[in-house]
Motif scaffolding. Structure first.
Motif: not given
Ligand code: DAH
Length: 346
Positions: A35-39, A44-52, A54-59
């Motif tokens: 839960k508190k791991g690296e991934i 969590k640090g993606m809050k301010d990233a662009s939607p694009e 967010k999508k690639t990194v999330g995937k």
């Protein structure tokens, strides 16, 4: 971000490769995909990233997470397997037979006492007797008292007894307690036999063992006589030996019979000339017997105005020895396979 994920993946692989114990593996799991791991922290640090982004990194993070899950569970099961193998290695027992043992396999065989005992049981059941079994551990009442051997009676010393430390229980010194037990469970008239082991604390020699076998018999009815007793004993011996054997009847003292007899047979080992089994007398004591003492019948709640009876205590081992020409009773419990193999009468 994707770079970071790639680095993380390499780092994960290296750390997992080094994790030796189950605990190490679980620690790696918590560090990366907990839960508190690296991934989680990357996501969590993606809050301010662009939607694009967010999508690639999330995937990519999800893919990586799944991959890590797989690797962790593989590592865990691998570890478990190793542990089981280690345990098996440590507890290894060789249960295979060696070649030499296989070469001399021994066929199973009945013990000669069993063979003779079964034969005698057959003879008695054909004459209408029932077969009873009784306990090896007895109490004073059944082994002595109810057989007309009260505590002060000198006959108690006739048999050297193995007592339990409570001094109330003992290993039965004879099968006669089954007379008492038989009377407890049967109402007259009745007739039964009871084979079994008996125990005496005495020195052993060619004709004495500490554990041996007797077959007790009791017949209670109306007008039973010594002639009935002798008849049954003669039938028994003729059946067992397959021929008439020479017998003699002499007075014998046993507190539970009156009159009491010793029935001896001419020694079949030496033919009567004298040997270690017959103690050089030419005769072997085989069948002590007698008319049941009225006191014993009273202990058994048998109406002595109406009924009387006879009893006998056949020495099974001696009979076996006579029958097969065995000159030392100690062979019977020797456990020597070569001895046992000679009697495989199925
Ligand atoms: N119980 C006796 C003994 O072991 C043998 C015996 C004698 C049994 C006479 C009997 C009997 O039933 O009637 O020495």
């Amino acid at each position: 971000m994707l770079d970071r994920l790639q680095k993380l993946s390499k780092q994960f692989e290296a750390e997992l490769g080094e994790a030796a114990s189950q605990a190490d593996i679980l620690a790696v799991k918590a560090k990366y995909i907990g839960k508190k791991g690296e991934i989680s922290s990357i996501l969590k640090g993606m809050k301010d990233a662009s939607p694009e982004e967010k999508k690639t990194v999330g995937k990519e993070s999800n893919r990586l997470k799944q991959e890590m899950h797989k690797a962790i569970s593989q590592a865990l099961s691998e570890r478990e397997k190793q542990e089981i193998e280690e345990q098996l290695r440590q507890n290894r027992q060789d249960i295979s037979l060696t070649k030499s043992l296989l070469g001399q396999r021994h066929p199973a065989a009945y013990h000669p006492v069993t063979i003779v005992q079964r034969e005698i049981e057959d003879i008695f059941t054909s004459m209408g007797f029932t077969i009873l079994n009784g306990p090896h551990i007895e109490d004073d009442y059944h082994n002595f008292e109810a057989l007309n051997i009260p505590e002060t009676h000198p006959a108690r010393d006739m048999q050297d007894t193995f007592w339990f430390s409570d001094m109330k229980h003992l290993l039965r010194t004879h099968t006669s307690p089954m007379q008492v037990r038989g009377m407890e469970t049967h109402t007259a008239p009745f007739k039964f036999v009871c084979p079994g082991k008996v125990f005496r604390c005495e020195d052993t020699d060619a004709s004495h063992e500490m554990v041996f076998h007797q077959l007790e018999g009791m017949m209670v009815g109306e007008n039973i006589s010594v002639a009935n007793l002798i008849y049954f004993m003669k039938v028994l011996l003729a059946e067992i030996f397959g021929k008439e054997v020479e017998v003699r009847l002499r007075p014998g003292y046993f507190p539970f019979v009156e009159p009491g007899f010793e029935l001896d047979i001419k020694c079949l080992i030496c033919g009567g000339s004298g040997c270690s089994v017959c103690k050089q007398t030419g005769w072997v004591e085989l069948l002590p017997c007698g008319m049941v003492h009225p006191r014993v019948l009273e202990y058994g709640q048998v109406d002595t105005d109406k009924y009387n009876g006879f009893a006998f205590g056949l020495g099974l081992d001696r009979l076996v020895m006579m029958r097969y020409g065995i000159d030392d009773i100690r062979y019977l419990h020797s456990g020597d396979l070569r001895f046992g193999q000679q009697f495989s009468e199925y």
